[in-house]
Enzyme design. Structure first.
Site, PDB file in Angstrom:
ATOM      1  N   HIS A   1      36.894  44.594  36.600  1.00 49.37           N
ATOM      2  CA  HIS A   1      35.801  43.514  37.005  1.00 49.37           C
ATOM      3  C   HIS A   1      35.075  43.366  35.453  1.00 49.37           C
ATOM      4  O   HIS A   1      34.112  43.833  35.215  1.00 49.37           O
ATOM      5  CB  HIS A   1      34.886  44.047  37.932  1.00 49.37           C
ATOM      6  CG  HIS A   1      33.737  43.384  38.305  1.00 49.37           C
ATOM      7  ND1 HIS A   1      33.728  41.750  38.180  1.00 49.37           N
ATOM      8  CD2 HIS A   1      32.615  43.740  38.896  1.00 49.37           C
ATOM      9  CE1 HIS A   1      32.410  41.616  38.352  1.00 49.37           C
ATOM     10  NE2 HIS A   1      31.675  42.603  39.005  1.00 49.37           N
TER      11      HIS A   1
ATOM     12  N   CYS B   1      27.265  39.496  38.456  1.00 46.92           N
ATOM     13  CA  CYS B   1      28.806  39.392  38.626  1.00 46.92           C
ATOM     14  C   CYS B   1      29.284  38.099  39.122  1.00 46.92           C
ATOM     15  O   CYS B   1      30.365  37.687  39.034  1.00 46.92           O
ATOM     16  CB  CYS B   1      28.879  40.300  39.640  1.00 46.92           C
ATOM     17  SG  CYS B   1      28.696  42.001  39.163  1.00 46.92           S
TER      18      CYS B   1
ATOM     19  N   CYS C   1      29.685  39.316  45.515  1.00 44.30           N
ATOM     20  CA  CYS C   1      28.235  39.905  45.688  1.00 44.30           C
ATOM     21  C   CYS C   1      27.439  40.182  44.214  1.00 44.30           C
ATOM     22  O   CYS C   1      28.224  39.976  43.300  1.00 44.30           O
ATOM     23  CB  CYS C   1      28.526  41.306  45.964  1.00 44.30           C
ATOM     24  SG  CYS C   1      29.210  42.630  45.361  1.00 44.30           S
TER      25      CYS C   1
END
Length: 398
Positions: free
Chosen positions: A354, A88, A384
């Site tokens: 996202h 991510c 994260c």
């Protein structure tokens, strides 16, 4: 080491899964942004490299997508491309890579960011040793991220009402940001090759979301917990006696398509292009964290990058902490003591979505736009990362 400056930041709107951008190839998503650079004063043949983050680098996102995007944008053949993956935080990692090379004097102008078409290349399509072979999960103590988010909420005492309230706030802030035109400088609308507009606004938002509506959604990760992953949490963290599965589709990050870019250059490159640098990259870092409570990493990444920059929380005006799940940000706020009114002020991934590999670059652009709008100085961005990692960056207006 020389300074690495942000000369510009741009992004596509985020398109919801199977929405307006689903028919757009990821190469075209990234290529459309690269093609927009010339209109922003970036001379294409001055670009030393294009570095893009992509999480599911397989199928249509496989190979070296960045080089394909360079060709799709009809940039000079002299411009190479490179692909990176830190899950991510891939988009932020791409910008970090660019900044390091510029600061070292190896290059003068690099375009960095990321792209992810989650409609065309689903999350997990690339497999991976701990995803494909369950035998790896036991010794590594890895669990699905949603179960980790629920475990964090259970340990910290965040109720379903708490995480839903945070999700409502994200929706409200994102809607206000769009109404006030906060994203207008960065957004590059996506059109077909024939010029037909496909999307010019983030598509995942649900501005009318209420706590009552969210309360009716079923927990998304309870089944995974029942398959044995709750037991892994209890084994590794016996202080968590019971896991309450509080995360749903409404208080977790949206699955979307999109791309984002940050133009990183030296002072000399900016001067020769006639561009005023918008910000300086002050410090950047990545950390490893608990693989079971894998989403707690932004706390350590935040403290490490601040120490590296020689700054304290009092020196930071705005924070962008990726809203992978509501409990991630709530935990970060609790541990750092940062004012929520300085954090994710324009909403986040719960409302906006996202697009994995692109999000880090998008958050840098969002933070910079908001610093300029408020006439403030510094921002910290952190995400994260799956498997127990996190990344962070501090930027400063110049």
């Amino acid at each position: 080491m020389a300074d690495a400056f942000i000369l510009d930041a741009l992004r596509t709107p985020r398109g919801r899964r199977r929405g307006s951008l689903a028919e757009v190839h990821p190469v075209q998503l990234a290529g459309s942004l690269l093609g927009a650079l010339a209109g922003r004063g970036i001379v294409p043949d001055r670009i030393d490299d294009v570095v893009l983050g992509t999480v599911s680098a397989v199928g249509e996102q496989g190979g070296v997508l960045a080089r394909s995007a360079v060709r799709a944008a009809e940039l000079p053949v002299s411009v190479p491309g490179m692909q990176v993956n830190r899950y991510c935080a891939s988009g932020l990692e791409a910008v970090t890579t660019a900044a390091g090379r510029v600061a070292a004097g190896f290059d003068e102008l690099i375009v960095a960011g990321g792209v992810e078409s989650m409609s065309r290349v689903p999350l997990g399509a690339d497999g991976g040793p701990y995803a494909v072979d369950p035998a790896n999960l036991v010794p590594w103590s890895l669990i699905p991220q949603g179960v980790s988010a629920d475990a964090i909420a259970s340990r910290d005492g965040f109720s379903r009402a708490d995480v839903d309230a945070y999700a409502v706030q994200s929706q409200q802030r994102a809607a206000a940001a769009w109404e006030e035109g906060r994203f207008s400088r960065s957004i590059v609308p996506v059109s077909t090759p024939e010029g037909v507009l496909l999307l010019d606004r983030d598509e995942h938002m649900r501005p009318g979301t209420t706590a009552d509506a969210l309360a009716g959604l079923a927990p998304a990760f309870a089944a995974y917990g029942g398959d044995g992953f709750d037991a892994v949490v209890r084994r590794e963290h016996p202080e968590i006696a019971r896991i309450e599965h509080v995360h749903t589709a409404g208080n977790s990050s949206g699955i979307v398509d999109g791309a984002g870019l940050v133009v990183v250059g030296s002072a000399a490159a900016a001067s020769s292009l006639g561009l005023a640098p918008r910000a300086r990259i002050v410090a950047t870092t990545s950390v490893g964290s608990d693989p079971t409570l894998m989403l707690t990493g932004p706390v350590a990444a935040t403290e490490k990058v601040l120490a590296r920059a020689g700054l304290s929380h009092d020196d930071i005006d705005l924070y962008e902490i990726n809203e992978a799940f509501a409990s991630v940000v709530l935990h970060w706020l609790r541990e750092t003591g940062v004012d929520p009114e300085r954090t994710n002020v324009s909403g986040g991934a719960i409302a906006l979505g996202h697009p994995l590999g692109a999000t880090g670059a998008m958050l840098i652009g969002t933070a910079l736009d908001e610093l300029e709008r408020r006439d403030q100085q510094r921002a910290l961005v952190s995400l994260c990362v799956g498997g127990g990692m996190a990344s962070a960056m501090v930027i400063e207006r110049v």
